[in-house]
Design a protein around this motif. Sequence first.
Motif, PDB file in Angstrom:
ATOM      1  N   PHE A  35       0.209  -5.516   9.303  1.00 24.39           N
ATOM      2  CA  PHE A  35       1.023  -4.519   8.622  1.00 24.39           C
ATOM      3  C   PHE A  35       2.416  -4.405   9.236  1.00 24.39           C
ATOM      4  O   PHE A  35       2.590  -4.557  10.445  1.00 24.39           O
ATOM      5  N   GLY A  36       3.363  -4.084   8.384  1.00 25.71           N
ATOM      6  CA  GLY A  36       4.687  -3.733   8.846  1.00 25.71           C
ATOM      7  C   GLY A  36       4.742  -2.256   9.202  1.00 25.71           C
ATOM      8  O   GLY A  36       3.752  -1.539   9.041  1.00 25.71           O
ATOM      9  N   PRO A  37       5.888  -1.771   9.660  1.00 28.30           N
ATOM     10  CA  PRO A  37       6.008  -0.376  10.074  1.00 28.30           C
ATOM     11  C   PRO A  37       6.105   0.592   8.906  1.00 28.30           C
ATOM     12  O   PRO A  37       5.944   1.799   9.081  1.00 28.30           O
ATOM     13  N   GLY A  46      -5.723 -17.161   2.238  1.00 29.35           N
ATOM     14  CA  GLY A  46      -6.773 -18.013   1.709  1.00 29.35           C
ATOM     15  C   GLY A  46      -7.882 -17.210   1.064  1.00 29.35           C
ATOM     16  O   GLY A  46      -8.078 -16.046   1.392  1.00 29.35           O
ATOM     17  N   THR A  47      -8.622 -17.826   0.160  1.00 30.00           N
ATOM     18  CA  THR A  47      -9.725 -17.139  -0.505  1.00 30.00           C
ATOM     19  C   THR A  47     -11.052 -17.780  -0.157  1.00 30.00           C
ATOM     20  O   THR A  47     -12.010 -17.698  -0.905  1.00 30.00           O
ATOM     21  N   GLY A  52     -13.073 -16.858   1.951  1.00 24.71           N
ATOM     22  CA  GLY A  52     -14.057 -15.898   2.422  1.00 24.71           C
ATOM     23  C   GLY A  52     -13.978 -15.647   3.905  1.00 24.71           C
ATOM     24  O   GLY A  52     -14.791 -14.935   4.455  1.00 24.71           O
ATOM     25  N   GLY A  53     -13.013 -16.207   4.559  1.00 28.15           N
ATOM     26  CA  GLY A  53     -12.836 -15.998   5.992  1.00 28.15           C
ATOM     27  C   GLY A  53     -12.226 -14.653   6.294  1.00 28.15           C
ATOM     28  O   GLY A  53     -12.075 -13.813   5.429  1.00 28.15           O
ATOM     29  N   SER A  54     -11.848 -14.456   7.551  1.00 28.57           N
ATOM     30  CA  SER A  54     -11.392 -13.139   7.970  1.00 28.57           C
ATOM     31  C   SER A  54     -10.087 -12.743   7.302  1.00 28.57           C
ATOM     32  O   SER A  54      -9.924 -11.609   6.909  1.00 28.57           O
ATOM     33  N   ASN A  55      -9.145 -13.666   7.162  1.00 27.84           N
ATOM     34  CA  ASN A  55      -7.912 -13.382   6.451  1.00 27.84           C
ATOM     35  C   ASN A  55      -7.281 -12.072   6.905  1.00 27.84           C
ATOM     36  O   ASN A  55      -6.950 -11.213   6.085  1.00 27.84           O
ATOM     37  N   GLU A  56      -7.093 -11.941   8.196  1.00 24.55           N
ATOM     38  CA  GLU A  56      -6.570 -10.710   8.776  1.00 24.55           C
ATOM     39  C   GLU A  56      -5.215 -10.352   8.205  1.00 24.55           C
ATOM     40  O   GLU A  56      -4.343 -11.209   8.062  1.00 24.55           O
ATOM     41  N   GLN A  57      -5.033  -9.086   7.897  1.00 26.47           N
ATOM     42  CA  GLN A  57      -3.763  -8.583   7.410  1.00 26.47           C
ATOM     43  C   GLN A  57      -2.983  -7.948   8.550  1.00 26.47           C
ATOM     44  O   GLN A  57      -3.535  -7.197   9.340  1.00 26.47           O
ATOM     45  N   TYR A  76       0.849  -1.191   0.000  1.00 26.09           N
ATOM     46  CA  TYR A  76       0.000   0.000   0.000  1.00 26.09           C
ATOM     47  C   TYR A  76       0.885   1.242   0.000  1.00 26.09           C
ATOM     48  O   TYR A  76       1.977   1.249   0.558  1.00 26.09           O
ATOM     49  N   ASN A 114      -3.601  -9.501  -7.430  1.00 20.00           N
ATOM     50  CA  ASN A 114      -4.466  -8.333  -7.452  1.00 20.00           C
ATOM     51  C   ASN A 114      -3.628  -7.097  -7.721  1.00 20.00           C
ATOM     52  O   ASN A 114      -2.457  -7.049  -7.311  1.00 20.00           O
ATOM     53  N   LEU A 118       3.611   0.720   2.789  1.00 23.49           N
ATOM     54  CA  LEU A 118       3.289  -0.290   3.788  1.00 23.49           C
ATOM     55  C   LEU A 118       3.122  -1.645   3.137  1.00 23.49           C
ATOM     56  O   LEU A 118       2.549  -1.776   2.060  1.00 23.49           O
ATOM     57  N   PHE A 174      -4.169   0.856  -2.292  1.00 22.07           N
ATOM     58  CA  PHE A 174      -3.688  -0.481  -2.599  1.00 22.07           C
ATOM     59  C   PHE A 174      -2.840  -0.464  -3.870  1.00 22.07           C
ATOM     60  O   PHE A 174      -3.247   0.083  -4.902  1.00 22.07           O
TER      61      PHE A 174
END
Lengths: 114, 116
Positions: free
Chosen positions: B107-109, B97-98, B100-105, B35, B56, B90, B45
């Motif tokens: 982030f780095g600093p 995974g795709t 449809g779950g939460s797939n939390e991202q 990002y 993507n 960032l 993005f």
Amino acid sequence: GENVGLHLPTLSVQEGDNSIINCAYSNSASDYFIWYKQESGKGPQFIIDIRSNMDKRQGQRVTVLLNKTVKHLSLQIAATQPGDSAVYFCADRAPYNQGGKLIFGQGTELSVKP
Amino acid sequence: KAGVTQTPRYLIKTRGQQVTLSCSPISGHRSVSWYQQTPGQGLQFLFEYFSETQRNKGNFPGRFSGRQFSNSRSEMNVSTLELGDSALYLCASSLGGTSGGSNEQFFGPGTRLTVL
């Protein structure tokens, strides 16, 4: 969320009060929503998420509300503390058959007065 | 478990130069997203890589490119730098995974790039 390139909205609250941060998103097909907190000099930090089949989810001191009818998301912080001072971003994710990208809102700066 | 790391943290370049930024995801994470964050445009993005393939892409010019290695580490490259490329870049990693779950991202600093 929509990055509109404007000055960040700000919210100033007294320590101990509840905070409500609002966000609008544009894609009615978005299936997943997240709130992030970003402190100065750091990357965004995950706070809480919610899937489109829910309208409310609670975490520790935080609650996210989702209103798909008006494409609105809100973050409620209970008993706001000085350490909650940061910029808060909402993000929505398009379904994977539409690319699955996360789109971030412009952010809201929360300032907590001791 | 170590978090997402980005190197370098700060970088100063001049117009016309090119730059390469590096991101090491959390161990076990296969997706890396990039990002750009600026005061005027917010968080935008750039692209996402999963299993060494770009999955993507955002709306940035071709001067912005990236790649992912077999160990999931990722690099992004910006060629022919412009003043407007000054930003915080960032990187975020997730399991990828795709389903449809939460797939939390996570982030780095970030890498703070200044173009003079």
